[in-house]
Design a protein around this motif. Structure first.
Motif, short mmCIF file in Angstrom:
data_model
loop_
_atom_site.label_atom_id
_atom_site.label_comp_id
_atom_site.label_asym_id
_atom_site.label_seq_id
_atom_site.Cartn_x
_atom_site.Cartn_y
_atom_site.Cartn_z
N ASP A 128 0.83 -1.21 0.00
CA ASP A 128 0.00 0.00 0.00
C ASP A 128 0.87 1.25 0.00
O ASP A 128 0.57 2.24 -0.67
CB ASP A 128 -0.93 0.00 1.22
N ASP A 129 1.96 1.22 0.77
CA ASP A 129 2.86 2.37 0.84
C ASP A 129 3.49 2.65 -0.52
O ASP A 129 3.74 3.80 -0.87
CB ASP A 129 3.97 2.12 1.87
N GLY A 130 3.74 1.58 -1.28
CA GLY A 130 4.33 1.76 -2.61
C GLY A 130 3.44 2.54 -3.54
O GLY A 130 3.92 3.27 -4.42
N SER A 148 -4.91 -13.23 -7.21
CA SER A 148 -5.79 -13.37 -6.05
C SER A 148 -5.14 -12.83 -4.78
O SER A 148 -5.84 -12.51 -3.81
CB SER A 148 -6.17 -14.84 -5.85
N GLN A 149 -3.81 -12.71 -4.77
CA GLN A 149 -3.12 -12.18 -3.61
C GLN A 149 -3.31 -10.66 -3.46
O GLN A 149 -2.93 -10.08 -2.45
CB GLN A 149 -1.63 -12.52 -3.68
N VAL A 150 -3.90 -10.04 -4.48
CA VAL A 150 -4.19 -8.61 -4.43
C VAL A 150 -5.54 -8.35 -3.77
O VAL A 150 -5.95 -7.21 -3.56
CB VAL A 150 -4.14 -8.01 -5.85
N ARG A 151 -6.26 -9.43 -3.41
CA ARG A 151 -7.62 -9.28 -2.89
C ARG A 151 -7.70 -8.36 -1.68
O ARG A 151 -8.60 -7.52 -1.57
CB ARG A 151 -8.20 -10.65 -2.51
N LEU A 152 -6.77 -8.52 -0.74
CA LEU A 152 -6.85 -7.71 0.48
C LEU A 152 -6.70 -6.23 0.16
O LEU A 152 -7.48 -5.40 0.66
CB LEU A 152 -5.77 -8.15 1.47
N GLN A 153 -5.71 -5.90 -0.68
CA GLN A 153 -5.53 -4.50 -1.08
C GLN A 153 -6.79 -3.95 -1.74
O GLN A 153 -7.25 -2.85 -1.41
CB GLN A 153 -4.38 -4.38 -2.08
N SER A 154 -7.33 -4.71 -2.68
CA SER A 154 -8.48 -4.22 -3.43
C SER A 154 -9.73 -4.18 -2.55
O SER A 154 -10.54 -3.25 -2.64
CB SER A 154 -8.72 -5.10 -4.66
N GLU A 155 -9.90 -5.17 -1.69
CA GLU A 155 -11.08 -5.20 -0.82
C GLU A 155 -11.08 -4.02 0.15
O GLU A 155 -12.13 -3.44 0.42
CB GLU A 155 -11.10 -6.51 -0.03
N MET A 156 -9.90 -3.65 0.63
CA MET A 156 -9.80 -2.51 1.56
C MET A 156 -9.92 -1.18 0.82
O MET A 156 -10.06 -0.13 1.45
CB MET A 156 -8.47 -2.57 2.30
N GLY A 157 -9.85 -1.21 -0.49
CA GLY A 157 -9.98 0.02 -1.26
C GLY A 157 -8.74 0.88 -1.27
O GLY A 157 -8.81 2.07 -1.62
N THR A 158 -7.60 0.30 -0.91
CA THR A 158 -6.37 1.10 -0.87
C THR A 158 -5.75 1.31 -2.24
O THR A 158 -4.88 2.17 -2.40
CB THR A 158 -5.33 0.43 0.06
N VAL A 159 -6.17 0.53 -3.23
CA VAL A 159 -5.66 0.66 -4.59
C VAL A 159 -6.85 0.61 -5.56
O VAL A 159 -7.91 0.08 -5.22
CB VAL A 159 -4.66 -0.47 -4.94
#
Length: 581
Positions: free
Chosen positions: A115-117, A179-190
């Motif tokens: 997310d920081d990236g 599928s490993q991007v799910r958490l980032q996308s679900e949280m709406g950070t990207v």
């Protein structure tokens, strides 16, 4: 926004989702429940970004960014666009990021960032420059990857493309799964990522099949998007995409493909067939004549395994010669000589003799069939299994087989014999063959338009050599599918073709607002002559030997298109924010 239809043309006995044990397939209109959560959470971040600019609204507009194909040029330009959007705070207002072909090379790298990236994409830009300048393509790494891929029964030329061409051009392999991007996308950070491909067998033909061709990959689901207002989309969990299904049930799970494979799938085939064959031949020689490979064969047992290796390599030379309309006779005679005296290849040697006799009496298609039979006759399973490099032999043989049939993007069809839909042309085949969506439209418009995702505004950054083809092709697509799209003044676009402006705004009574940004234009180039020179410098099929100065200039050109239009973009987003309140 458009209301969901009340009736479906597909028979849907259930609406399977993550918790449904009856089926691993989901048939639904619009977006999935998982994506709805991601969009909702992303909307909160968008609202915060709008508030920083003094735009107070209760509901954020859906902003979609499209990045087109265009080889390595698109990769670099995509990075420049996203870096500048981030720098200006506009990327925080974006809900969807959808890419085609060369732009997916950039996207795949970015979605491995934390997310920081994403807070400072300048770091990713510097890393891209470093890779292009200092990175290397390691033969043994590529070969190891190909040998592992060859163990799968859905191996295709896309695997070869992934570990040879794309790895070579980008100097990067990505083991992360989508599928490993799910958490980032679900949280709406990207921004929610959408990777676009098309089904080869549906890309040309009847109009109703053309729209079925679009295939999407997201962190949650992969499949055919919602088609029209009466037909839902059909999806499988991204985790299971590529696994074996029958009748809607998971029969055999396969490991999810990584992002290196996905970006290769989304970017094949970039060049014409002749150029591709030359590239395959060059890479094949690099892979098969590498010192580590040759050393491994010194301990190969039994001796016939070495003979098989030599035969398969000679078959490769035969097939490439055949496909490029060369003289096949010398290769056939060499094969016959190599096989003679080895009891394992008596039948194959006899068949080679038959081919030599029939060669002048058969046409191209008949010769292709003969060579396919020859491949089967030379595949001695016992020798392969006994060999200490059986995976390498499988890689050699499967590559030959795929070359003859020109097979790309093989993926097990998750809809095989699935009775809950009426589209039988999607259920009767065991395998799908997915490839570059740029062969349809060089930008993923169909995946962000109604009734799929109902974008309010589309920021289309077009890196295509034809500055307006994606716009005109999308308009035709939308007319054939009865999808709202703003009117396009074709006469004006034709007039501007040689020297386009840096931004065009298309809007109408229905559909999204479209802001279209041609890569090279009057603003960042100054004249039609400079624009033409830029296209010559950054031609689509130039994949290597970019100087630092050329990379920096391309990044700056793409950034300027964002920077110069910052106020227009923000004004339009502000206008739409008030309209959605």
């Amino acid at each position: 926004m458009t209301d969901k239809p009340k009736h479906a043309a597909f028979s849907t006995m259930s609406q399977p989702g993550k918790q449904d044990e009856r089926s691993n397939i989901s048939v639904h209109f619009g977006i999935s429940e998982e994506e709805k959560v991601a969009v909702q959470n992303r909307g909160k971040k968008v609202l915060m970004a709008l508030q920083k600019l003094g735009i107070n609204t209760k509901k954020s507009p859906i902003v979609s960014v499209l990045v087109s194909g265009g080889g390595l040029r698109a990769t670099i330009a995509c990075q420049g666009v996203l870096t500048e959007l981030s720098h200006l705070g506009i990327l925080d207002m974006v809900t969807y990021l959808a890419g085609v072909s060369g732009s997916t090379w950039c996207m795949a790298s970015l979605y491995t960032q934390s997310d920081d990236g994403w807070e400072d994409l300048q770091k990713a830009e510097v890393e891209l420059q470093r890779r292009l300048r200092e990175g290397s393509w390691k033969t043994f790494v590529a070969l190891d990857g190909l040998c592992k891929a060859a163990e799968r029964d859905d191996y295709s030329l896309t695997d070869f493309w992934s570990y040879s061409f794309v790895y070579f051009f980008t100097k990067e392999l990505i083991n992360t799964r989508l599928s490993q991007v799910r958490l980032q996308s679900e949280m709406g950070t990207v921004p929610y990522p959408i990777f676009a491909a098309i089904e080869e067998n549906l890309k040309i033909g009847e109009k109703e099949k053309t729209q079925h061709a679009w295939f999407e990959f997201t962190p949650d689901w992969a499949g055919y998007s919602t088609l029209g207002y009466s037909e839902p989309g059909t999806y499988v969990s991204t985790t299971y995409c590529g696994s074996k299904f029958e009748g809607g049930k998971l029969i055999q799970q396969e490991p999810e493909r990584d992002l290196s494979y996905l970006r290769a799938l989304c970017s094949s085939v970039l060049a014409d067939k002749d150029a591709m064959l030359q590239g395959i031949m060059d890479f094949f020689k690099k892979l098969t004549h590498h010192s580590r490979t040759q050393a491994s064969f010194l301990i190969t047992e039994p001796d016939a395994g070495v003979t098989l290796k030599d035969i398969i390599e000679e078959l490769f030379n035969l097939i490439i010669t055949f496909l490029t309309d060369g003289d096949c006779l010398p290769h056939l005679e060499s094969l016959q000589f190599t096989m003679s005296g080895d009891e394992n290849f008596v039948e194959a040697a006899a068949f080679v003799a038959e081919i030599i006799e029939q060669l002048s009496k058969t046409n191209k298609d008949e010769q292709n069939q003969l060579f396919q039979v020859l491949l089967l006759k030379t595949w001695i399973k016992d020798l392969v299994e006994k060999s200490r490099v059986s995976s390498y032999l499988k890689f050699l043989w499967k590559t030959n087989q795929c070359l003859l049939t020109w097979t790309w993007g093989t993926m097990k069809n998750f809809m095989y014999k699935y009775g809950d839909i009426e589209a039988k042309h999607l259920t009767h085949v065991k395998n799908l063959h997915l490839m570059d969506a740029g062969l349809a439209i060089n930008s993923a418009y169909p995946l962000v338009l109604p009734p799929v995702r109902n974008s309010d505004i589309i920021l289309s950054f077009d890196f295509s050599e034809d500055p307006f083809m994606t716009i005109t092709e999308t308009e035709k697509y939308c007319k054939s599918c009865n999808i709202p799209f703003p009117p396009v003044d074709k006469d004006r676009l034709k007039q501007d073709a040689d020297a386009p402006w840096d931004c065009y705004v298309f809007e109408g009574e229905k559909g999204p607002v479209v802001m279209h940004f041609p890569l090279f234009n009057r603003v960042n180039c100054g004249s039609a002559e400079v624009i033409e020179k830029k296209w010559q410098t950054y031609e689509t099929f130039r994949f290597r030997d970019y100087s630092d100065d050329e990379v920096i200039q391309l990044l700056e050109d793409s950034k300027l298109n964002v920077r110069e239009n910052k106020d227009r973009i923000l004004a339009k987003i502000s206008e739409l924010s008030k309209a959605t309140s």
